[in-house]
Write a protein that holds these residues in place. Structure first.
Motif, short mmCIF file in Angstrom:
data_model
loop_
_atom_site.label_atom_id
_atom_site.label_comp_id
_atom_site.label_asym_id
_atom_site.label_seq_id
_atom_site.Cartn_x
_atom_site.Cartn_y
_atom_site.Cartn_z
N THR A 23 -2.81 -39.31 -9.41
CA THR A 23 -3.94 -39.45 -8.37
C THR A 23 -4.88 -40.43 -8.56
O THR A 23 -5.15 -41.45 -7.71
CB THR A 23 -4.27 -38.07 -8.02
N MET A 24 -5.77 -40.39 -9.48
CA MET A 24 -6.49 -41.43 -9.73
C MET A 24 -6.27 -42.85 -10.33
O MET A 24 -6.60 -43.71 -9.77
CB MET A 24 -7.49 -40.88 -11.23
N THR A 25 -4.87 -42.79 -10.68
CA THR A 25 -4.39 -44.20 -11.01
C THR A 25 -3.92 -45.04 -9.68
O THR A 25 -4.29 -46.05 -9.39
CB THR A 25 -3.22 -44.27 -11.90
N LYS A 26 -3.64 -44.04 -8.72
CA LYS A 26 -3.14 -44.45 -7.26
C LYS A 26 -4.50 -45.03 -6.50
O LYS A 26 -4.20 -45.97 -6.16
CB LYS A 26 -2.54 -43.36 -6.57
N ILE A 27 -5.33 -44.04 -6.77
CA ILE A 27 -6.75 -44.54 -6.00
C ILE A 27 -7.37 -45.74 -6.59
O ILE A 27 -7.92 -46.76 -6.03
CB ILE A 27 -7.77 -43.34 -6.16
N ALA A 28 -7.09 -45.82 -7.84
CA ALA A 28 -7.59 -47.24 -8.90
C ALA A 28 -6.82 -48.55 -8.32
O ALA A 28 -7.45 -49.60 -7.73
CB ALA A 28 -7.47 -47.12 -10.27
N THR A 29 -5.56 -48.16 -8.11
CA THR A 29 -4.65 -49.44 -7.69
C THR A 29 -5.19 -49.82 -6.02
O THR A 29 -5.12 -50.89 -5.88
CB THR A 29 -3.30 -48.88 -7.79
N GLU A 30 -5.11 -48.68 -5.30
CA GLU A 30 -5.42 -49.17 -4.02
C GLU A 30 -6.92 -49.50 -3.54
O GLU A 30 -7.11 -50.61 -2.62
CB GLU A 30 -5.48 -47.51 -3.18
N ASN A 31 -7.73 -49.43 -4.58
CA ASN A 31 -9.24 -50.03 -4.56
C ASN A 31 -9.47 -50.95 -5.52
O ASN A 31 -10.62 -51.43 -5.62
CB ASN A 31 -10.32 -48.81 -4.70
N ASN A 32 -8.29 -51.58 -6.28
CA ASN A 32 -8.62 -52.46 -7.12
C ASN A 32 -9.83 -52.17 -8.13
O ASN A 32 -10.59 -53.14 -8.65
CB ASN A 32 -9.14 -53.89 -6.47
N ALA A 33 -9.83 -51.08 -8.68
CA ALA A 33 -10.79 -50.35 -9.35
C ALA A 33 -10.23 -50.64 -11.17
O ALA A 33 -8.92 -50.67 -11.20
CB ALA A 33 -10.94 -49.10 -9.19
N ILE A 34 -11.28 -50.83 -11.97
CA ILE A 34 -10.99 -50.51 -13.33
C ILE A 34 -10.23 -49.35 -13.68
O ILE A 34 -11.16 -48.39 -13.34
CB ILE A 34 -12.14 -51.14 -14.20
N ASN A 35 -9.33 -49.13 -14.28
CA ASN A 35 -8.64 -47.81 -14.62
C ASN A 35 -9.05 -47.43 -15.97
O ASN A 35 -8.35 -47.54 -16.83
CB ASN A 35 -7.24 -47.96 -14.36
N LEU A 36 -10.21 -46.66 -15.84
CA LEU A 36 -10.51 -46.10 -17.08
C LEU A 36 -10.16 -44.52 -17.11
O LEU A 36 -10.85 -43.65 -17.66
CB LEU A 36 -11.99 -46.24 -17.31
N ALA A 37 -9.16 -44.27 -15.83
CA ALA A 37 -8.76 -42.91 -15.85
C ALA A 37 -7.48 -42.45 -16.79
O ALA A 37 -7.75 -41.52 -17.59
CB ALA A 37 -8.53 -42.47 -14.65
N GLN A 38 -6.49 -42.93 -16.74
CA GLN A 38 -5.25 -42.77 -17.47
C GLN A 38 -5.47 -43.15 -18.80
O GLN A 38 -5.87 -44.45 -19.03
CB GLN A 38 -4.09 -43.28 -16.88
N GLY A 39 -4.78 -42.58 -19.58
CA GLY A 39 -5.22 -42.83 -21.11
C GLY A 39 -3.92 -43.74 -21.74
O GLY A 39 -3.22 -43.47 -22.36
N PHE A 40 -4.27 -44.88 -21.50
CA PHE A 40 -3.51 -46.16 -22.12
C PHE A 40 -4.07 -47.22 -22.44
O PHE A 40 -5.10 -47.76 -21.73
CB PHE A 40 -2.05 -46.37 -20.86
N PRO A 41 -3.84 -47.91 -23.40
CA PRO A 41 -4.61 -49.16 -23.90
C PRO A 41 -4.16 -50.37 -22.86
O PRO A 41 -3.23 -50.20 -22.43
CB PRO A 41 -4.26 -49.30 -25.45
#
Length: 384
Positions: A23-41
């Motif tokens: 959910t949060m990764t989708k929101i990040a993508t839609e808003n061109n946000a920096i994704n510090l949500a999902q745990g991946f380097p």
């Protein structure tokens, strides 16, 4: 699809929706946000590993491997455990290579938990513990950790019944970064000594990412190893989460049952990845991983010093929990949505890790990012 057919389907997981991570990764993508949500380097692949892959791909490693895993890799894992924890394990009978740690968790629970069994899960907890428990027609017993995220042994013992079959623990802890202490393991040993029918599952995917306090592994607890499944992740340790490769270690009487389910889920894990990691273990060192991420943690915390967020302790993993209580009265999910939309940084609400949705105005950031990403994220967060 016609509603006639839809009405014939009775969901086995009626209360499960899209995960908070998706959910949060989708929101990040839609808003061109920096994704510090999902745990991946977001680091580049280690050049040594990239070169190994380029060479391995030319070799005869493209067909099915044995169910347990690529034999040379099993031997390397056994050596890694011996070097790290002084535990000797049998490569062929006590190790299983899996399609990520999630599959190791899922397969183990499906193999060992039966209808009406009870599985104790300590909240806040990773959401992948409960789903396989429910699919077994078993009951997930969610028990809150203390306010400092240490285990509350009285509370845990109070829910144990004659149906309790498994206790799941996680240290270093996702999402809080808590690392269990020696006293916690002594208390665990004392508790399980009283209940010999309870199995222990130890999620140790962040085992090499501990800071001031050294990680204590179940591998090193002689009183517990004969009843424990220890879960590890190459994806977390080597910054290759998309490879989906991990492993579990358990005594033969448990791995025998787990392999029965494993063979029908995946049969065997990606052969190229196994062969590449096997060679990479000859040149890679996990000993520096804690230092590497401690520097990341310290840098990220320094960048946030002038923000309005309150930094919570972080003893391990690559997650930093912060409080926004002095910033907003919003619930944590709404705050995370607004943070992504208005400020361009995605985080995870901690309430998602609780069965009852406990909201303490805490959110989680992943700092497994390059410095430029952390700097830009912090700049935005300091505007909040």
């Amino acid at each position: 699809m016609s509603s006639v057919y839809q009405n014939q389907i009775m969901s086995k997981l009626p209360n499960v929706t899209t995960s908070i991570f998706a959910t949060m990764t989708k929101i990040a993508t839609e808003n061109n946000a920096i994704n510090l949500a999902q745990g991946f380097p977001n680091f580049n692949l280690d050049e040594k590993l990239a070169n190994i892959v380029a060479e391995v791909v030319k070799k005869d490693v493209h067909q099915y491997l044995p169910i347990a895993g690529y034999p040379p890799l099993l031997n390397k894992i056994a050596k890694l455990i011996l070097d790290s924890y002084q535990r000797k394990v049998e490569p062929e009978t006590e190790i299983l290579v899996t399609t990520g740690a999630t599959q190791a968790l899922f397969t183990s629970i499906l193999a060992l938990i039966k209808k009406d069994d009870e599985v104790i899960i300590l909240d806040p907890s990773f959401d992948n513990y409960e789903a396989p428990t429910l699919l077994c027609n078993a009951k997930a017993i969610r028990v809150e950790l203390n306010d400092d995220y240490s285990p509350n042994w009285e509370r845990i013992e109070s829910v144990i019944t004659n149906k309790t079959r498994m206790l799941i623990i996680n240290s270093p802890h996702n999402p809080t970064g808590k690392v269990w202490k020696e006293n916690d393991f002594l208390a665990l040993e004392n508790l399980l000594e009283k209940y010999p029918n309870i199995l222990l599952m130890s999620d140790e995917v962040y085992e090499f990412i501990a800071f001031e306090e050294k990680h204590i592994s179940i591998h090193s607890r002689k009183k517990l190893v004969d009843r424990s499944i220890v879960i590890s992740s190459f994806g977390k340790s080597f910054h290759i989460t998309g490879w989906r490769i991990g492993y579990l270690v358990a005594p033969e009487y448990l791995t025998m049952e787990i392999k029965k389910v494993h063979q029908y889920l995946v049969f065997s894990v990606n052969s190229l990845a196994q062969a590449a990691i096997s060679e990479y273990l000859d040149v890679a060192s996990v000993k520096e991983l804690g230092k590497f991420y401690q520097e990341k943690r310290d840098y990220f915390r320094k960048l946030l010093q002038n923000s309005r967020f309150e930094l919570m302790p972080c003893e391990g993993t690559y997650f930093q929990v912060v409080s926004y209580a002095s910033i907003s009265d919003e619930n944590d999910l709404d705050f995370c949505r607004r943070l992504a939309v208005e400020y361009g940084v995605a985080a995870i609400p901690i309430s998602a890790f609780y069965a009852d949705g406990k909201d303490s105005k805490l959110i989680r950031f992943c700092f497994a990012k390059d410095d430029r990403t952390l700097e830009e994220a912090a700049k935005r967060l300091c505007r909040v």
